[in-house]
Scaffold this motif. Structure first.
Motif, PDB file in Angstrom:
ATOM      1  N   PRO A   1       6.814   1.919  -1.504  1.00  0.00           N
ATOM      2  CA  PRO A   1       6.478   2.399  -0.161  1.00  0.00           C
ATOM      3  C   PRO A   1       6.407   1.230   0.822  1.00  0.00           C
ATOM      4  CG  PRO A   1       4.929   3.214  -1.797  1.00  0.00           C
ATOM      5  CD  PRO A   1       5.722   2.118  -2.447  1.00  0.00           C
ATOM      6  N   VAL A   2       6.346   1.576   2.099  1.00  0.00           N
ATOM      7  CA  VAL A   2       6.225   0.597   3.173  1.00  0.00           C
ATOM      8  C   VAL A   2       4.924   0.867   3.922  1.00  0.00           C
ATOM      9  CG1 VAL A   2       7.198  -0.128   5.396  1.00  0.00           C
ATOM     10  CG2 VAL A   2       8.707   0.289   3.439  1.00  0.00           C
ATOM     11  N   THR A   3       4.136  -0.178   4.161  1.00  0.00           N
ATOM     12  CA  THR A   3       2.942  -0.062   4.988  1.00  0.00           C
ATOM     13  C   THR A   3       3.312  -0.331   6.435  1.00  0.00           C
ATOM     14  OG1 THR A   3       1.430  -0.692   3.210  1.00  0.00           O
ATOM     15  CG2 THR A   3       0.655  -1.038   5.453  1.00  0.00           C
TER      16      THR A   3
ATOM     17  N   CYS B   1       6.860  -3.282   9.466  1.00  0.00           N
ATOM     18  CA  CYS B   1       7.093  -2.534   8.229  1.00  0.00           C
ATOM     19  C   CYS B   1       7.033  -3.514   7.067  1.00  0.00           C
ATOM     20  CB  CYS B   1       8.451  -1.851   8.270  1.00  0.00           C
ATOM     21  SG  CYS B   1       8.667  -0.689   9.636  1.00  0.00           S
ATOM     22  N   ARG B   2       6.045  -3.353   6.204  1.00  0.00           N
ATOM     23  CA  ARG B   2       5.837  -4.287   5.096  1.00  0.00           C
ATOM     24  C   ARG B   2       5.949  -3.567   3.758  1.00  0.00           C
ATOM     25  NH1 ARG B   2       0.425  -7.162   7.622  1.00  0.00           N
ATOM     26  NH2 ARG B   2       1.496  -8.414   9.214  1.00  0.00           N
ATOM     27  N   ARG B   3       6.879  -4.032   2.936  1.00  0.00           N
ATOM     28  CA  ARG B   3       6.978  -3.494   1.587  1.00  0.00           C
ATOM     29  C   ARG B   3       5.684  -3.770   0.826  1.00  0.00           C
ATOM     30  NH1 ARG B   3      10.641   0.342   0.570  1.00  0.00           N
ATOM     31  NH2 ARG B   3      12.726  -0.214   1.277  1.00  0.00           N
ATOM     32  N   ASP B   4       5.160  -2.759   0.142  1.00  0.00           N
ATOM     33  CA  ASP B   4       3.939  -2.955  -0.639  1.00  0.00           C
ATOM     34  C   ASP B   4       4.180  -3.895  -1.807  1.00  0.00           C
ATOM     35  OD1 ASP B   4       2.710  -1.230   1.083  1.00  0.00           O
ATOM     36  OD2 ASP B   4       2.455   0.405  -0.367  1.00  0.00           O
ATOM     37  N   PHE B   5       5.363  -3.820  -2.411  1.00  0.00           N
ATOM     38  CA  PHE B   5       5.692  -4.686  -3.541  1.00  0.00           C
ATOM     39  C   PHE B   5       7.199  -4.685  -3.712  1.00  0.00           C
ATOM     40  CE2 PHE B   5       4.871  -0.433  -5.227  1.00  0.00           C
ATOM     41  CZ  PHE B   5       6.020  -0.180  -5.957  1.00  0.00           C
TER      42      PHE B   5
END
Length: 221
Positions: free
Chosen positions: A140-142, A128-132
């Motif tokens: 959002p989360v990618t 789960c990677r935060r977009d910014f």
């Protein structure tokens, strides 16, 4: 467009992009981010200079075909749902694309049957990677499958907000075919709440909407 989206389908986070602009890097952050709240209000943030400044805010109405934004000015757009995660807005003087996450394709991504079965057995491996991260802007989360054998693959996007002391409201947008709602719920219970929502101790339930798959359902945590 065969069918119009339901009015509630617009709720949650979207990136706003110029459909005529050069896209460049497929994972590049768009210049604008819009949060359509569940109470009929919207906020548009400027991401271009990393300030996260509020560019516009007000209320909105969406009937499945037309979106009306009542902010600094009132704007009306006809909505063309080109994919569950990609909508085109056509106004009198301007047009925009709305994207749920950084995936710009108009078709679901293909995943081999073997890889899909392996991922379904081990949803905890999803990253789960935060977009910014800009101030208080609700990023959002990618969602990424980091398989070493086949290489990384972006499989979806997720956006959440706390709606009361013990509850989250979550929108999950799948970019992969044939992953069922139970898989996405396991991703929320596991990687998302453990890796991203590190302050989730007081959260008891979540209302989850899986874009393009099912109606909203309640998940006890």
């Amino acid at each position: 467009m065969a069918t119009s989206p339901k009015p509630e389908a617009i709720r949650g986070a979207w990136y706003r992009t110029d459909p005529e602009a050069e896209q460049g890097d497929a994972d590049a952050l768009p210049e604008m981010f819009v949060d359509f709240d569940i109470d009929g209000e919207f906020v548009r943030y400027d991401l271009e200079d990393s300030s996260g400044a509020v560019a516009d805010e007000g209320d909105y109405t969406f009937d499945g075909d037309f979106l009306i934004l009542r902010g600094a000015r009132t704007r009306t757009y006809r909505v063309d749902c080109r994919a569950p995660w990609r909508w085109h807005l056509e106004g009198k003087k301007e047009s925009w694309d709305l994207l749920r996450g950084l995936y710009r394709g108009e078709k679901p991504r293909a995943m081999s049957a073997d890889r899909r079965r392996e991922l379904e057995r081990m949803p905890q491996r999803v990253l789960c990677r935060r977009d910014f991260k800009i101030g208080e802007v609700p990023s959002p989360v990618t969602l990424v499958d980091p398989s070493e054998a086949d290489g990384e693959m972006t499989i979806g996007s997720l956006f959440s907000r706390r709606v009361n002391d013990g509850q989250l409201w979550i929108v999950v947008t799948p970019y992969i075919q044939d992953l069922d709602i139970e898989f996405w719920e396991r991703v929320v219970r596991g990687p998302y709440l453990s890796d991203v929502r590190d302050g989730s101790e007081g959260i008891e339930s979540a209302d989850i909407r899986i874009v393009g798959l099912a109606e909203e359902r309640r998940l006890t945590l």
